[in-house]
Design a protein around this motif. Structure first.
Motif, PDB file in Angstrom:
ATOM      1  N   THR A   1       0.936  -1.098   0.095  1.00  0.00           N
ATOM      2  CA  THR A   1       0.066  -0.120  -0.017  1.00  0.00           C
ATOM      3  C   THR A   1       0.722   1.223   0.074  1.00  0.00           C
ATOM      4  OG1 THR A   1      -0.226   0.074   2.525  1.00  0.00           O
ATOM      5  CG2 THR A   1      -1.910  -1.203   1.099  1.00  0.00           C
ATOM      6  N   ARG A   2       0.140   2.375  -0.149  1.00  0.00           N
ATOM      7  CA  ARG A   2       1.007   3.585  -0.230  1.00  0.00           C
ATOM      8  C   ARG A   2       1.215   4.100   0.842  1.00  0.00           C
ATOM      9  NH1 ARG A   2      -2.153   7.360  -4.615  1.00  0.00           N
ATOM     10  NH2 ARG A   2      -4.025   6.446  -3.374  1.00  0.00           N
ATOM     11  N   TYR A   3       2.479   5.170   1.096  1.00  0.00           N
ATOM     12  CA  TYR A   3       2.808   5.532   2.151  1.00  0.00           C
ATOM     13  C   TYR A   3       2.594   7.265   1.724  1.00  0.00           C
ATOM     14  CZ  TYR A   3       5.361   1.871   4.539  1.00  0.00           C
ATOM     15  OH  TYR A   3       5.687   0.425   5.043  1.00  0.00           O
ATOM     16  N   ALA A   4       2.527   8.091   2.942  1.00  0.00           N
ATOM     17  CA  ALA A   4       2.442   9.404   2.376  1.00  0.00           C
ATOM     18  C   ALA A   4       3.505   9.868   1.484  1.00  0.00           C
ATOM     19  CB  ALA A   4       2.608  10.180   3.942  1.00  0.00           C
ATOM     20  N   GLY A   5       4.691   9.631   1.632  1.00  0.00           N
ATOM     21  CA  GLY A   5       5.676  10.074   0.432  1.00  0.00           C
ATOM     22  C   GLY A   5       5.324   9.585  -1.062  1.00  0.00           C
ATOM     23  N   ASP A   6       4.569   8.759  -0.906  1.00  0.00           N
ATOM     24  CA  ASP A   6       4.039   8.243  -2.473  1.00  0.00           C
ATOM     25  C   ASP A   6       2.891   9.153  -2.809  1.00  0.00           C
ATOM     26  OD1 ASP A   6       5.927   5.903  -2.502  1.00  0.00           O
ATOM     27  OD2 ASP A   6       4.362   4.847  -1.143  1.00  0.00           O
TER      28      ASP A   6
ATOM     29  N   TYR B   1      -7.166   1.820   5.541  1.00  0.00           N
ATOM     30  CA  TYR B   1      -5.828   1.879   6.274  1.00  0.00           C
ATOM     31  C   TYR B   1      -5.376   3.005   6.632  1.00  0.00           C
ATOM     32  CZ  TYR B   1      -2.848   3.535   2.313  1.00  0.00           C
ATOM     33  OH  TYR B   1      -2.328   4.214   1.361  1.00  0.00           O
ATOM     34  N   VAL B   2      -4.450   3.166   7.525  1.00  0.00           N
ATOM     35  CA  VAL B   2      -3.655   4.339   8.275  1.00  0.00           C
ATOM     36  C   VAL B   2      -2.360   3.674   8.239  1.00  0.00           C
ATOM     37  CG1 VAL B   2      -4.319   3.776  10.464  1.00  0.00           C
ATOM     38  CG2 VAL B   2      -3.650   6.101   9.744  1.00  0.00           C
ATOM     39  N   LYS B   3      -1.208   4.725   7.774  1.00  0.00           N
ATOM     40  CA  LYS B   3       0.166   4.350   7.897  1.00  0.00           C
ATOM     41  C   LYS B   3       0.972   5.744   8.184  1.00  0.00           C
ATOM     42  CE  LYS B   3       1.683   1.585   4.760  1.00  0.00           C
ATOM     43  NZ  LYS B   3       2.338   0.968   3.579  1.00  0.00           N
ATOM     44  N   ALA B   4       1.823   5.417   9.236  1.00  0.00           N
ATOM     45  CA  ALA B   4       2.374   6.553   9.778  1.00  0.00           C
ATOM     46  C   ALA B   4       4.085   6.402   9.541  1.00  0.00           C
ATOM     47  CB  ALA B   4       2.066   6.858  11.285  1.00  0.00           C
ATOM     48  N   THR B   5       4.778   7.390   9.203  1.00  0.00           N
ATOM     49  CA  THR B   5       6.412   7.264   8.928  1.00  0.00           C
ATOM     50  C   THR B   5       6.829   8.328  10.140  1.00  0.00           C
ATOM     51  OG1 THR B   5       6.062   6.422   6.957  1.00  0.00           O
ATOM     52  CG2 THR B   5       8.332   7.312   7.525  1.00  0.00           C
ATOM     53  N   LEU B   6       7.994   7.717  10.781  1.00  0.00           N
ATOM     54  CA  LEU B   6       8.721   8.639  11.679  1.00  0.00           C
ATOM     55  C   LEU B   6      10.093   8.415  11.475  1.00  0.00           C
ATOM     56  CD1 LEU B   6       6.745   7.721  15.042  1.00  0.00           C
ATOM     57  CD2 LEU B   6       6.360   9.507  13.330  1.00  0.00           C
TER      58      LEU B   6
ATOM     59  N   GLY C   1       1.766   0.503  10.438  1.00  0.00           N
ATOM     60  CA  GLY C   1       0.379   0.486   9.641  1.00  0.00           C
ATOM     61  C   GLY C   1      -0.564  -0.275  10.202  1.00  0.00           C
ATOM     62  N   ALA C   2      -1.665  -0.084   9.844  1.00  0.00           N
ATOM     63  CA  ALA C   2      -3.027  -0.879  10.422  1.00  0.00           C
ATOM     64  C   ALA C   2      -3.859  -0.903   8.990  1.00  0.00           C
ATOM     65  CB  ALA C   2      -3.561  -0.389  11.434  1.00  0.00           C
ATOM     66  N   ILE C   3      -4.331  -2.172   8.545  1.00  0.00           N
ATOM     67  CA  ILE C   3      -5.298  -2.161   7.326  1.00  0.00           C
ATOM     68  C   ILE C   3      -6.422  -3.073   7.807  1.00  0.00           C
ATOM     69  CG2 ILE C   3      -5.402  -3.207   5.092  1.00  0.00           C
ATOM     70  CD1 ILE C   3      -2.562  -2.894   4.929  1.00  0.00           C
ATOM     71  N   LEU C   4      -7.665  -2.531   7.574  1.00  0.00           N
ATOM     72  CA  LEU C   4      -9.135  -3.222   7.961  1.00  0.00           C
ATOM     73  C   LEU C   4      -9.718  -3.463   6.696  1.00  0.00           C
ATOM     74  CD1 LEU C   4     -10.876  -4.335  10.140  1.00  0.00           C
ATOM     75  CD2 LEU C   4     -11.705  -2.072  10.555  1.00  0.00           C
ATOM     76  N   GLN C   5     -10.030  -4.698   6.369  1.00  0.00           N
ATOM     77  CA  GLN C   5     -11.243  -4.701   5.482  1.00  0.00           C
ATOM     78  C   GLN C   5     -12.477  -5.670   5.842  1.00  0.00           C
ATOM     79  OE1 GLN C   5      -8.533  -5.876   1.558  1.00  0.00           O
ATOM     80  NE2 GLN C   5      -7.289  -6.523   3.235  1.00  0.00           N
ATOM     81  N   ARG C   6     -13.361  -5.150   5.407  1.00  0.00           N
ATOM     82  CA  ARG C   6     -14.474  -5.883   5.805  1.00  0.00           C
ATOM     83  C   ARG C   6     -15.698  -6.233   4.638  1.00  0.00           C
ATOM     84  NH1 ARG C   6     -18.509  -5.028  11.036  1.00  0.00           N
ATOM     85  NH2 ARG C   6     -20.006  -6.718  10.653  1.00  0.00           N
ATOM     86  N   TYR C   7     -15.946  -7.417   4.451  1.00  0.00           N
ATOM     87  CA  TYR C   7     -16.871  -8.144   3.486  1.00  0.00           C
ATOM     88  C   TYR C   7     -18.255  -8.420   3.964  1.00  0.00           C
ATOM     89  CZ  TYR C   7     -12.139  -7.781   0.808  1.00  0.00           C
ATOM     90  OH  TYR C   7     -11.162  -7.691   0.646  1.00  0.00           O
ATOM     91  N   SER C   8     -19.262  -7.842   3.452  1.00  0.00           N
ATOM     92  CA  SER C   8     -20.380  -8.627   3.581  1.00  0.00           C
ATOM     93  C   SER C   8     -21.206  -9.118   2.511  1.00  0.00           C
ATOM     94  CB  SER C   8     -21.467  -7.378   4.388  1.00  0.00           C
ATOM     95  OG  SER C   8     -21.072  -6.729   5.630  1.00  0.00           O
ATOM     96  N   ASP C   9     -21.308 -10.285   2.414  1.00  0.00           N
ATOM     97  CA  ASP C   9     -21.595 -10.950   0.954  1.00  0.00           C
ATOM     98  C   ASP C   9     -22.689 -12.108   1.206  1.00  0.00           C
ATOM     99  OD1 ASP C   9     -21.566 -11.473  -1.487  1.00  0.00           O
ATOM    100  OD2 ASP C   9     -19.111 -11.665  -1.822  1.00  0.00           O
TER     101      ASP C   9
ATOM    102  N   TYR D   1      -1.917  -5.670  10.786  1.00  0.00           N
ATOM    103  CA  TYR D   1      -1.002  -4.611  11.637  1.00  0.00           C
ATOM    104  C   TYR D   1       0.489  -4.916  11.400  1.00  0.00           C
ATOM    105  CZ  TYR D   1      -5.458  -4.404  13.981  1.00  0.00           C
ATOM    106  OH  TYR D   1      -6.698  -4.451  14.220  1.00  0.00           O
ATOM    107  N   THR D   2       1.271  -3.622  10.998  1.00  0.00           N
ATOM    108  CA  THR D   2       2.775  -4.011  10.760  1.00  0.00           C
ATOM    109  C   THR D   2       3.361  -2.807  11.238  1.00  0.00           C
ATOM    110  OG1 THR D   2       2.474  -2.749   8.635  1.00  0.00           O
ATOM    111  CG2 THR D   2       2.114  -4.851   8.348  1.00  0.00           C
ATOM    112  N   ALA D   3       4.731  -3.288  11.668  1.00  0.00           N
ATOM    113  CA  ALA D   3       5.626  -2.293  12.338  1.00  0.00           C
ATOM    114  C   ALA D   3       7.121  -2.543  11.672  1.00  0.00           C
ATOM    115  CB  ALA D   3       5.779  -2.288  13.840  1.00  0.00           C
TER     116      ALA D   3
END
Length: 383
Positions: A188-193, A263-268, A279-287, A312-314
């Protein structure tokens, strides 16, 4: 005996002739520098190709394509493996609605939507997922699978993806167990992208609509740069589709879906050479799922399904400018996929409930002097 001598004589003559050609000066050099009279008029100038006249007789250099979604950044042309990349420009051209759409033109790769849940199964050169093909999202392995219900499958919303990379062949030494068929890596993209170099913040909105199975898509992305050493990006996606109609104009039941992802991603960068990414990514499917959505046979089971995929990634990197021996990278992740299914067909089984829950936690550590070397690497994964 005479035949042998003749062959020897012919070979010696040919060798002498070849050596004479090699030793002879170039035709242009053998000619006299100046010719006078009729001999000079009889000569015709030799046409020299444009490249030779301008000094541009050099090989054409193609653009360098670097794979960044994989564990080790490398140029495709320098890689020992068969690699295909679907970058941001290609994704914008394809406009994929599903993860399967992303690989329609990728050689050696076949994808299919699993009729038993809203997921995607991938096949690389005849080998399918669990135990054969590794799928990662921002470096986090996607290990969801169900025993007795076909091969493994994964959940990826294409609107979240900046780049997808496919590595065909046995690469389990770099990605852990289960990589004998290959690797599919999403990033996924970072803010710099997303932000231009001079921008402090940016916001974008993408809308889509379709009329067969009335539905729409909305994707909102925003990023903010606090300083050169801190930034953040977030994205929210919502898809909603009704059941579509076939060529006869009849509605195909149980083909609608609703998807919410983000998703939300932060860079320090706390100091020179140090970088921390969270980073944290959440996907929810109702089908509404089934083995064959177009049939009304009472022998088939159908379920209302709510599936949640959390990642969740670090990641931490240390690359000091004054030490070429240190290029340290440490990444930790946790992924959990839970599918809850309530039976809605046949009528005698309405209300039956089942669920599938798979979680994976892992980390990897590596240090390399050059991008293509891995002198030190460790890995841990727990499911």
């Amino acid at each position: 005996m005479k035949l042998t001598s003749a062959k020897t004589l012919m070979a010696s003559t040919a060798l002498a002739f070849a050596l004479g050609l090699c030793a002879a000066p170039p035709l242009a050099a053998a000619q006299e520098p100046e010719k006078k009279g009729a001999a000079a008029k009889a000569d015709r100038p030799v046409k020299v190709p444009q490249q030779a006249r301008t000094g541009q007789n050099e090989p054409t250099v193609l653009d360098l394509i670097t794979i960044s979604a994989t564990m080790i950044k490398t140029a495709i042309i320098e890689s020992m493996a068969a690699i295909s990349a679907v970058d941001q420009e290609e994704l914008e051209r394809i406009q994929p609605d599903t993860a399967a759409d992303m690989f329609r033109t990728t050689p050696g790769v076949a994808t299919s939507m699993n009729g038993d849940d809203p997921a995607t199964a991938i096949n690389i050169r005849g080998l399918e997922q669990y135990g054969r093909v590794v799928v990662t999202l921002d470096g986090a392995r996607q290990d969801y699978w169900r025993v007795g219900h076909g091969s493994g499958s994964f959940y990826v919303e294409p609107e979240l993806i900046k780049e997808a990379t496919v590595i065909r062949g046995p690469v389990s030494n770099a990605y852990g167990s289960g990589g004998i068929g290959g690797v599919v890596s999403f990033e996924t993209r970072y803010a710099g992208d997303f932000l231009k170099q001079e921008e402090r913040w940016a916001l974008s909105e993408k809308l889509g609509y379709e009329d067969n199975g009335d539905g729409f898509t909305t994707s909102t992305t925003g990023a903010y740069r606090f300083s050169d050493d801190a930034d953040i990006i977030g994205n929210v996606i919502y898809r909603d589709r009704d059941s579509y109609t076939d060529g006869n104009g009849d509605t195909v039941p149980w083909t609608g879906e609703s998807i919410t992802s983000g998703y939300v991603k932060a860079t320090l960068r706390p100091a020179d050479g140090h970088e921390l990414k969270l980073g944290a990514i959440l996907q929810r499917y109702s089908d509404q799922i089934t083995g064959s959505s177009g049939s009304t046979s009472p022998t088939l089971s159908r379920y209302d399904t709510d599936t949640t995929n959390q990642t969740y990634t670090a990641g931490y990197t240390w690359r000091p400018d004054d030490n070429e021996l240190i290029d340290l990278s440490v990444n930790a992740y946790h992924n959990r996929t839970r599918a809850e299914q309530t039976q809605v067909w046949p009528a005698t089984a309405i209300g039956n409930f089942r669920y599938y829950d798979v979680a994976t936690t892992g980390f990897n550590l590596k240090n390399s002097q050059l991008a293509h070397q891995r002198p030190c690497q460790a890995r841990f994964r727990r499911r």
